[in-house]
Design an enzyme around this catalytic site. Structure first.
Site, PDB file in Angstrom:
ATOM      1  CE  LYS A   1       0.382  13.245   3.614  1.00  0.00           C
ATOM      2  NZ  LYS A   1      -0.128  12.219   4.249  1.00  0.00           N
TER       3      LYS A   1
ATOM      4  CD1 TRP B   1       2.451   9.548   8.943  1.00  0.00           C
ATOM      5  CD2 TRP B   1       0.670  10.092  10.058  1.00  0.00           C
ATOM      6  NE1 TRP B   1       2.310  10.937   8.774  1.00  0.00           N
ATOM      7  CE2 TRP B   1       1.004  11.318   9.391  1.00  0.00           C
ATOM      8  CE3 TRP B   1      -0.592  10.282  10.855  1.00  0.00           C
ATOM      9  CZ2 TRP B   1       0.565  12.511   9.499  1.00  0.00           C
ATOM     10  CZ3 TRP B   1      -1.309  11.473  10.749  1.00  0.00           C
ATOM     11  CH2 TRP B   1      -0.765  12.814   9.851  1.00  0.00           C
TER      12      TRP B   1
ATOM     13  CG  ASP C   1      -1.080   4.955   6.678  1.00  0.00           C
ATOM     14  OD1 ASP C   1      -1.608   5.431   5.123  1.00  0.00           O
ATOM     15  OD2 ASP C   1      -0.911   5.803   7.633  1.00  0.00           O
TER      16      ASP C   1
HETATM   17  C1  LIG Z   1      -0.512  12.044   5.789  1.00  0.00           C
HETATM   18  C2  LIG Z   1      -0.615  10.761   6.484  1.00  0.00           C
HETATM   19  C3  LIG Z   1      -1.664  10.366   7.050  1.00  0.00           C
HETATM   20  C4  LIG Z   1      -2.884  11.449   7.654  1.00  0.00           C
HETATM   21  O1  LIG Z   1      -3.597  11.503   6.737  1.00  0.00           O
HETATM   22  P1  LIG Z   1      -5.186  12.162   7.014  1.00  0.00           P
HETATM   23  O2  LIG Z   1      -5.666  12.052   5.607  1.00  0.00           O
HETATM   24  O3  LIG Z   1      -4.630  13.841   7.392  1.00  0.00           O
HETATM   25  O4  LIG Z   1      -5.912  11.545   8.017  1.00  0.00           O
HETATM   26  C5  LIG Z   1      -1.609   9.004   7.410  1.00  0.00           C
HETATM   27  N1  LIG Z   1      -0.483   8.138   7.322  1.00  0.00           N
HETATM   28  C6  LIG Z   1       0.237   8.549   6.555  1.00  0.00           C
HETATM   29  C7  LIG Z   1       1.351   7.748   6.268  1.00  0.00           C
HETATM   30  C8  LIG Z   1       0.445   9.937   5.937  1.00  0.00           C
HETATM   31  O5  LIG Z   1       1.249  10.155   5.262  1.00  0.00           O
END
Ligand SMILES: *Cc1c(COP(=O)(O)O)cnc(C)c1O
Length: 354
Positions: free
Chosen positions: A191, A100, A167
């Site tokens: 998540k 990511w 993030d």
């Molecule tokens: C799942 C995830 C993403 C991607 O998220 P989307 O909503 O599918 O764009 C980005 N960063 C992390 C840390 C993730 O776990």
């Protein structure tokens, strides 16, 4: 049979959240209408959006500190480009801790100069880099607080004088830390918060408006702030269900209580991974994630036996990401301790019988 859902995302939500969300799809309150067939500009939905934003700030202890919350579309992946669009004037720094972060770096490079301050790529991202220096002239430093795929997590927020951007898709609301150290953080809902579709962004308002480029409206945080997350139609179902989860977190006693429970769950599982001679953990011990535990079988020949054992007790979603292999147990907020116990029993039983 009861299913124990260890899926990495979309992932488990609290039972009562699922119950109330499905009820609202049939009828929102006493309105005679479904949540998904009312105007997002109706009084009912505006109050849902306002409460969701307010609760997100309350839970992270950021009320009255110059922060604003937004619920947007496009996932965390859209935030990779959006954060750079809004904040990157000269140079941004990134700590590369996995898939990511790498994707975030790739997008930011479309906007401006990007420095990879540190990376754990040299050992397939099984640790969090330490002991690096952050140049003082960065517009911001970006980190991924929890690495969903590799199962590592920042235990300490990096010490730096520059603006921090994060993030937090897979560990938001999961632990008690100082969110005010960040000027901007974001998380896809799927998540730890709700169904896919909404992305929570929390931003300190005074960091905006400093870049000289023209920002397309849909990517401009200021535009979304001005319109109260309703510049365009918000993902109403995901926002409402996220609100239900935020209420649930509060009812559990807030982030502190949830965080303590998460530590117990993670310790219980990691203790078994370390004790059991048939398993080995993937991530370095000090950097292990409290949300996604990655581990492998020492002898791959036992894979089918272990998989069948898991299947027989209702364990679902344990398969590791293809870039790591083995297993990944995602033990998000809503996963009960009991599910971890069932998994640990399976691991023990594999050892006893092989
Ligand atoms: C799942 C995830 C993403 C991607 O998220 P989307 O909503 O599918 O764009 C980005 N960063 C992390 C840390 C993730 O776990």
């Amino acid at each position: 049979m009861k299913i124990h859902n260890f899926s990495a995302g979309p992932s488990i939500l609290p039972k009562e959240v699922m119950h109330d969300a499905s009820k609202a799809v049939k009828e929102l309150g006493q309105s005679g209408l479904s949540l998904i067939e009312i105007s997002h500009r109706s009084k009912d939905f505006i109050s849902i959006m306002d409460e969701a934003c307010k609760r997100a700030l309350e839970l992270t202890n950021l009320e009255n500190k110059g922060y604003k919350a937004l619920f947007l579309q496009g996932g965390a992946s859209q935030q990779f480009i959006m954060s750079a669009y809004n904040l990157l004037e000269n140079k941004a720094g990134f700590i590369n801790t996995g898939t990511w972060s790498s994707k975030a770096i790739k997008e930011a490079k479309l906007i401006g100069e990007v420095l990879e301050i540190a990376s754990s790529k040299d050992s397939n991202f099984n640790y969090i880099p330490k002991g690096y220096n952050t140049p003082a002239d960065l517009d911001y430093l970006h980190i991924t607080t929890n690495n969903t795929i590799f199962g590592t997590q920042f235990k300490e927020i990096p010490e730096t004088d520059v603006s921090l951007v994060a993030d937090m898709s897979s560990d938001i609301f999961s632990r008690n830390f100082d969110y005010s150290r960040f000027d901007l953080f974001y998380a896809g809902a799927q998540k730890n918060m709700g169904p896919a579709g909404a992305t929570l962004v929390i931003v300190k308002e005074d960091i905006l408006g400093k870049v000289t480029r023209t920002i397309p409206s849909i990517l401009d945080y200021s535009v979304h702030l001005k319109s109260g997350s309703m510049f365009n139609t918000p993902p109403v179902f995901s926002v409402y269900t996220s609100l239900l989860t935020l209420r649930w977190i509060e009812k559990q006693g807030g982030i502190k209580t949830i965080g303590d429970k998460n530590i117990l769950k993670a310790n219980y599982l990691y203790n078994e991974i370390d004790r059991n001679s048939l398993f080995t953990g993937f991530a370095e011990k000090n950097d292990r994630s409290e949300m996604n535990a990655t581990f492998n079988l020492v002898e791959e020949s036992l894979t089918e036996t272990f998989d069948n054992l898991c299947l027989s007790v209702g364990i679902s979603g344990l398969k590791g990401h293809r870039s790591v292999g083995g297993y990944r147990a995602s033990i998000y907020n809503a996963l009960p301790f009991e599910s971890v116990e069932i998994l640990v029993e399976c691991m023990k039983s594999l050892e006893q019988n092989n």
